[in-house]
Design a protein around this motif. Structure first.
Motif, PDB file in Angstrom:
ATOM      1  N   SER A  81       0.832  -1.188   0.000  1.00 37.84           N
ATOM      2  CA  SER A  81       0.000   0.000   0.000  1.00 37.84           C
ATOM      3  C   SER A  81       0.870   1.242   0.000  1.00 37.84           C
ATOM      4  O   SER A  81       1.944   1.267   0.579  1.00 37.84           O
ATOM      5  N   ASN A  82       0.369   2.255  -0.672  1.00 44.18           N
ATOM      6  CA  ASN A  82       1.006   3.569  -0.625  1.00 44.18           C
ATOM      7  C   ASN A  82       0.341   4.364   0.486  1.00 44.18           C
ATOM      8  O   ASN A  82      -0.289   3.809   1.364  1.00 44.18           O
ATOM      9  N   ARG A  83       0.411   5.668   0.410  1.00 41.09           N
ATOM     10  CA  ARG A  83      -0.246   6.496   1.410  1.00 41.09           C
ATOM     11  C   ARG A  83      -1.751   6.272   1.336  1.00 41.09           C
ATOM     12  O   ARG A  83      -2.340   6.279   0.266  1.00 41.09           O
ATOM     13  N   TYR A  84      -2.345   6.129   2.520  1.00 41.87           N
ATOM     14  CA  TYR A  84      -3.765   5.837   2.573  1.00 41.87           C
ATOM     15  C   TYR A  84      -4.304   6.284   3.929  1.00 41.87           C
ATOM     16  O   TYR A  84      -3.643   6.137   4.957  1.00 41.87           O
ATOM     17  N   ALA A  85      -5.493   6.802   3.946  1.00 45.28           N
ATOM     18  CA  ALA A  85      -6.066   7.350   5.173  1.00 45.28           C
ATOM     19  C   ALA A  85      -6.291   6.278   6.246  1.00 45.28           C
ATOM     20  O   ALA A  85      -6.184   6.550   7.423  1.00 45.28           O
ATOM     21  N   TYR A  86      -6.611   5.054   5.833  1.00 47.83           N
ATOM     22  CA  TYR A  86      -6.907   3.985   6.785  1.00 47.83           C
ATOM     23  C   TYR A  86      -5.733   3.027   6.923  1.00 47.83           C
ATOM     24  O   TYR A  86      -5.910   1.840   7.072  1.00 47.83           O
ATOM     25  N   ARG A  87      -4.548   3.545   6.874  1.00 48.57           N
ATOM     26  CA  ARG A  87      -3.366   2.689   6.921  1.00 48.57           C
ATOM     27  C   ARG A  87      -3.130   2.190   8.342  1.00 48.57           C
ATOM     28  O   ARG A  87      -2.932   2.967   9.263  1.00 48.57           O
ATOM     29  N   PHE A  88      -3.193   0.885   8.508  1.00 46.71           N
ATOM     30  CA  PHE A  88      -2.887   0.232   9.770  1.00 46.71           C
ATOM     31  C   PHE A  88      -1.711  -0.702   9.532  1.00 46.71           C
ATOM     32  O   PHE A  88      -1.361  -1.018   8.383  1.00 46.71           O
ATOM     33  N   ASP A  89      -1.154  -1.174  10.590  1.00 47.59           N
ATOM     34  CA  ASP A  89      -0.124  -2.194  10.501  1.00 47.59           C
ATOM     35  C   ASP A  89      -0.739  -3.444   9.868  1.00 47.59           C
ATOM     36  O   ASP A  89      -1.893  -3.791  10.159  1.00 47.59           O
ATOM     37  N   LEU A  90       0.006  -4.129   9.030  1.00 46.64           N
ATOM     38  CA  LEU A  90      -0.524  -5.306   8.335  1.00 46.64           C
ATOM     39  C   LEU A  90      -0.934  -6.395   9.322  1.00 46.64           C
ATOM     40  O   LEU A  90      -1.910  -7.110   9.104  1.00 46.64           O
ATOM     41  N   THR A  91      -0.216  -6.512  10.421  1.00 45.92           N
ATOM     42  CA  THR A  91      -0.583  -7.502  11.435  1.00 45.92           C
ATOM     43  C   THR A  91      -1.939  -7.161  12.051  1.00 45.92           C
ATOM     44  O   THR A  91      -2.759  -8.046  12.303  1.00 45.92           O
ATOM     45  N   ALA A  92      -2.193  -5.876  12.274  1.00 45.80           N
ATOM     46  CA  ALA A  92      -3.498  -5.460  12.813  1.00 45.80           C
ATOM     47  C   ALA A  92      -4.614  -5.803  11.834  1.00 45.80           C
ATOM     48  O   ALA A  92      -5.678  -6.296  12.232  1.00 45.80           O
ATOM     49  N   TRP A  93      -4.374  -5.544  10.543  1.00 50.76           N
ATOM     50  CA  TRP A  93      -5.367  -5.920   9.525  1.00 50.76           C
ATOM     51  C   TRP A  93      -5.578  -7.432   9.546  1.00 50.76           C
ATOM     52  O   TRP A  93      -6.705  -7.914   9.392  1.00 50.76           O
ATOM     53  N   GLY A  94      -4.496  -8.189   9.698  1.00 53.36           N
ATOM     54  CA  GLY A  94      -4.612  -9.646   9.730  1.00 53.36           C
ATOM     55  C   GLY A  94      -5.500 -10.125  10.861  1.00 53.36           C
ATOM     56  O   GLY A  94      -6.384 -10.968  10.657  1.00 53.36           O
ATOM     57  N   TRP A  95      -5.280  -9.593  12.065  1.00 55.29           N
ATOM     58  CA  TRP A  95      -6.110  -9.991  13.203  1.00 55.29           C
ATOM     59  C   TRP A  95      -7.563  -9.567  13.012  1.00 55.29           C
ATOM     60  O   TRP A  95      -8.488 -10.311  13.367  1.00 55.29           O
ATOM     61  N   LEU A  96      -7.768  -8.404  12.445  1.00 56.05           N
ATOM     62  CA  LEU A  96      -9.128  -7.918  12.198  1.00 56.05           C
ATOM     63  C   LEU A  96      -9.870  -8.845  11.239  1.00 56.05           C
ATOM     64  O   LEU A  96     -11.006  -9.262  11.499  1.00 56.05           O
ATOM     65  N   HIS A  97      -9.221  -9.213  10.147  1.00 59.12           N
ATOM     66  CA  HIS A  97      -9.850 -10.117   9.172  1.00 59.12           C
ATOM     67  C   HIS A  97     -10.058 -11.507   9.767  1.00 59.12           C
ATOM     68  O   HIS A  97     -11.064 -12.166   9.472  1.00 59.12           O
ATOM     69  N   LEU A  98      -9.137 -11.947  10.585  1.00 56.43           N
ATOM     70  CA  LEU A  98      -9.276 -13.252  11.230  1.00 56.43           C
ATOM     71  C   LEU A  98     -10.497 -13.275  12.147  1.00 56.43           C
ATOM     72  O   LEU A  98     -11.317 -14.203  12.086  1.00 56.43           O
ATOM     73  N   LEU A  99     -10.659 -12.261  12.961  1.00 58.09           N
ATOM     74  CA  LEU A  99     -11.813 -12.190  13.869  1.00 58.09           C
ATOM     75  C   LEU A  99     -13.133 -12.084  13.110  1.00 58.09           C
ATOM     76  O   LEU A  99     -14.125 -12.736  13.467  1.00 58.09           O
ATOM     77  N   ILE A 100     -13.137 -11.274  12.060  1.00 56.26           N
ATOM     78  CA  ILE A 100     -14.357 -11.143  11.259  1.00 56.26           C
ATOM     79  C   ILE A 100     -14.683 -12.460  10.560  1.00 56.26           C
ATOM     80  O   ILE A 100     -15.846 -12.863  10.473  1.00 56.26           O
ATOM     81  N   GLY A 101     -13.666 -13.170  10.082  1.00 52.67           N
ATOM     82  CA  GLY A 101     -13.887 -14.466   9.446  1.00 52.67           C
ATOM     83  C   GLY A 101     -14.505 -15.473  10.394  1.00 52.67           C
ATOM     84  O   GLY A 101     -15.439 -16.203  10.035  1.00 52.67           O
ATOM     85  N   VAL A 102     -14.012 -15.520  11.627  1.00 56.34           N
ATOM     86  CA  VAL A 102     -14.587 -16.426  12.631  1.00 56.34           C
ATOM     87  C   VAL A 102     -16.036 -16.031  12.909  1.00 56.34           C
ATOM     88  O   VAL A 102     -16.919 -16.892  13.006  1.00 56.34           O
ATOM     89  N   ALA A 103     -16.301 -14.734  13.024  1.00 54.64           N
ATOM     90  CA  ALA A 103     -17.672 -14.260  13.271  1.00 54.64           C
ATOM     91  C   ALA A 103     -18.594 -14.617  12.107  1.00 54.64           C
ATOM     92  O   ALA A 103     -19.760 -14.973  12.326  1.00 54.64           O
ATOM     93  N   LEU A 104     -18.091 -14.544  10.871  1.00 53.98           N
ATOM     94  CA  LEU A 104     -18.897 -14.925   9.708  1.00 53.98           C
ATOM     95  C   LEU A 104     -19.257 -16.408   9.757  1.00 53.98           C
ATOM     96  O   LEU A 104     -20.404 -16.787   9.459  1.00 53.98           O
ATOM     97  N   VAL A 105     -18.305 -17.244  10.128  1.00 53.97           N
ATOM     98  CA  VAL A 105     -18.566 -18.685  10.215  1.00 53.97           C
ATOM     99  C   VAL A 105     -19.593 -18.972  11.315  1.00 53.97           C
ATOM    100  O   VAL A 105     -20.543 -19.739  11.109  1.00 53.97           O
ATOM    101  N   VAL A 106     -19.426 -18.335  12.481  1.00 54.52           N
ATOM    102  CA  VAL A 106     -20.372 -18.539  13.586  1.00 54.52           C
ATOM    103  C   VAL A 106     -21.777 -18.087  13.168  1.00 54.52           C
ATOM    104  O   VAL A 106     -22.763 -18.787  13.426  1.00 54.52           O
TER     105      VAL A 106
END
Length: 143
Positions: free
Chosen positions: A55-80
């Motif tokens: 990613s280049n400059r972006y307003a919602y730039r987070f650490d990639l690890t933070a994005w990873g955990w966010l997507h992981l939690l949302i994925g588990v919630a989608l399955v549940v």
């Protein structure tokens, strides 16, 4: 003589009394149970610091690890939520709509990291929200 299925709130009922999921509800269950594990895998890639995401400059730039955990939690919630809808739980439809909407928003914010994937998942999330809202309205069930 074979017993004919009767119509239940989510579709036809089998002679044993178990409801058969059909139509928009079936579509929502399948897409939730596909979108969830895919989001989990995306999250695992982010947590591992995979070089796929740039990613280049972006307003919602987070650490990639933070994005990873966010997507992981949302994925588990989608399955549940998908399992809840499949089991006919009253909280399943509301949870499915809510989690799919949250997933849609996070995918929008993730567009610069992986645009083709994010736009595809956003479309899937919209279809999940639509199908769960449609099946709720068709059965008269409230969220």
């Amino acid at each position: 003589m074979a017993a004919t299925p009767t119509k239940g709130p989510r579709g036809p009922e089998s002679p044993a009394g178990n409801e058969v999921i059909t139509g928009a509800t079936l579509f929502a269950v399948v897409t939730l149970l596909v979108s969830g594990p895919l989001s989990i895998l995306l999250g695992a890639s982010g947590i591992a610091g995979d070089t796929v995401f740039v990613s280049n400059r972006y307003a919602y730039r987070f650490d990639l690890t933070a994005w990873g955990w966010l997507h992981l939690l949302i994925g588990v919630a989608l399955v549940v939520a998908g399992l809840g809808v499949a089991a006919g739980k009253t909280w399943g439809r509301g949870a499915g709509i809510c989690v799919a909407a949250i997933s849609l928003i996070t995918q929008f914010m993730f567009i610069p990291y992986y645009p083709a994937w994010s736009i595809t998942v956003m479309a899937i999330d919209l279809l999940i929200v639509w199908s769960l809202a449609r099946s709720s309205a068709a059965t008269g069930a409230g969220l």
